[in-house]
Scaffold this motif. Structure first.
Motif, short mmCIF file in Angstrom:
data_model
loop_
_atom_site.label_atom_id
_atom_site.label_comp_id
_atom_site.label_asym_id
_atom_site.label_seq_id
_atom_site.Cartn_x
_atom_site.Cartn_y
_atom_site.Cartn_z
N SER A 1 0.69 -1.21 0.00
CA SER A 1 -0.06 0.12 0.21
C SER A 1 0.82 1.30 -0.01
O SER A 1 0.55 2.19 -0.66
CB SER A 1 -0.92 -0.02 1.28
N GLY A 2 1.83 1.35 0.87
CA GLY A 2 2.72 2.52 0.79
C GLY A 2 3.60 2.59 -0.41
O GLY A 2 3.70 3.81 -0.95
N ILE A 3 3.84 1.63 -1.15
CA ILE A 3 4.73 1.81 -2.50
C ILE A 3 3.73 2.42 -3.41
O ILE A 3 3.87 3.29 -4.15
CB ILE A 3 5.29 0.32 -2.89
N GLU A 4 2.45 1.73 -3.49
CA GLU A 4 1.56 2.37 -4.52
C GLU A 4 0.85 3.57 -4.24
O GLU A 4 0.99 4.47 -5.26
CB GLU A 4 0.26 1.46 -4.39
N ALA A 5 1.16 4.15 -2.93
CA ALA A 5 0.78 5.46 -2.69
C ALA A 5 2.06 6.40 -3.36
O ALA A 5 1.60 7.36 -3.85
CB ALA A 5 0.74 5.64 -1.09
N VAL A 6 3.25 5.76 -3.01
CA VAL A 6 4.20 6.67 -3.48
C VAL A 6 4.09 6.88 -4.93
O VAL A 6 4.45 8.13 -5.61
CB VAL A 6 5.59 6.24 -2.88
N VAL A 7 3.84 5.99 -5.90
CA VAL A 7 3.69 5.79 -7.16
C VAL A 7 2.53 6.56 -7.55
O VAL A 7 2.86 7.58 -8.57
CB VAL A 7 3.63 4.38 -7.64
N ALA A 8 1.59 6.73 -6.97
CA ALA A 8 0.26 7.51 -7.30
C ALA A 8 0.73 9.00 -7.01
O ALA A 8 0.25 9.92 -7.91
CB ALA A 8 -0.85 7.07 -6.44
N LEU A 9 1.31 9.14 -5.81
CA LEU A 9 1.88 10.65 -5.74
C LEU A 9 2.68 11.23 -6.77
O LEU A 9 2.80 12.25 -7.53
CB LEU A 9 2.56 10.93 -4.33
N THR A 10 3.63 10.27 -7.12
CA THR A 10 4.67 10.71 -8.20
C THR A 10 4.21 10.98 -9.63
O THR A 10 4.20 11.91 -10.26
CB THR A 10 5.72 9.57 -8.39
N LEU A 11 3.22 9.81 -9.91
CA LEU A 11 2.42 10.14 -11.11
C LEU A 11 1.56 11.35 -11.13
O LEU A 11 1.42 12.11 -12.28
CB LEU A 11 1.57 8.85 -11.43
N ALA A 12 0.97 11.71 -9.95
CA ALA A 12 0.11 13.09 -9.99
C ALA A 12 1.03 14.14 -10.19
O ALA A 12 0.52 15.09 -10.74
CB ALA A 12 -0.75 12.80 -8.70
N LEU A 13 2.23 14.23 -9.45
CA LEU A 13 3.12 15.29 -9.54
C LEU A 13 3.44 15.50 -11.03
O LEU A 13 3.54 16.63 -11.53
CB LEU A 13 3.92 15.30 -8.60
N ILE A 14 3.57 14.46 -11.53
CA ILE A 14 4.32 14.60 -13.12
C ILE A 14 3.18 15.01 -13.95
O ILE A 14 3.42 15.75 -14.81
CB ILE A 14 4.74 13.14 -13.53
N ARG A 15 2.13 14.51 -13.71
CA ARG A 15 0.92 14.90 -14.57
C ARG A 15 0.71 16.51 -14.33
O ARG A 15 0.03 17.10 -15.19
CB ARG A 15 -0.33 14.31 -14.18
N GLN A 16 0.66 16.89 -12.98
CA GLN A 16 0.40 18.40 -12.57
C GLN A 16 1.31 19.18 -13.36
O GLN A 16 1.12 20.07 -13.72
CB GLN A 16 0.44 18.46 -11.24
N ARG A 17 2.83 18.74 -13.69
CA ARG A 17 3.64 19.61 -14.11
C ARG A 17 3.58 19.58 -15.69
O ARG A 17 3.97 20.52 -16.35
CB ARG A 17 5.10 19.27 -13.78
N ARG A 18 3.02 18.58 -16.14
CA ARG A 18 3.13 18.41 -17.64
C ARG A 18 1.96 19.45 -18.28
O ARG A 18 0.73 19.40 -17.54
CB ARG A 18 2.67 17.03 -17.96
N PRO A 19 2.14 20.02 -19.20
CA PRO A 19 1.04 20.66 -19.95
C PRO A 19 -0.07 20.15 -20.39
O PRO A 19 0.18 19.03 -21.00
CB PRO A 19 1.69 21.49 -21.17
N ALA A 20 -1.27 20.50 -20.33
CA ALA A 20 -2.56 19.82 -20.72
C ALA A 20 -2.63 19.74 -22.28
O ALA A 20 -2.03 20.77 -23.13
CB ALA A 20 -3.60 20.75 -20.47
N ARG A 21 -3.13 18.81 -22.66
CA ARG A 21 -3.01 18.48 -24.27
C ARG A 21 -4.52 19.14 -24.68
O ARG A 21 -5.53 19.28 -24.28
CB ARG A 21 -3.17 17.04 -24.49
#
Length: 65
Positions: A45-65
């Motif tokens: 659960s902890g690993i999945e939460a860290v991956v989810a947070l990382t993906l959310a932060l990457i998505r937030q920084r990426r410009p919208a299409r």
């Protein structure tokens, strides 16, 4: 919870963090229900939460299409 996660993911297919967040929540709930599997499910659960947070932060920084 699964239905809400699937509907949110279908609404925005580029949000890969949504299934990872759902997986972390399900693993945490299963760890609460199954005490024998806590040593396996809580780190998962902890690993999945860290991956989810990382993906959310990457998505937030990426410009919208």
């Amino acid at each position: 919870m699964l239905a809400a996660m699937l509907l949110a993911y279908q609404a925005d297919r580029s949000a890969y963090w949504i299934p990872w967040t759902g997986g972390a929540a399900i693993a945490a709930l299963l760890a609460w229900i199954q005490p024998d599997l806590r040593l396996l499910l809580l780190p998962l659960s902890g690993i999945e939460a860290v991956v989810a947070l990382t993906l959310a932060l990457i998505r937030q920084r990426r410009p919208a299409r």
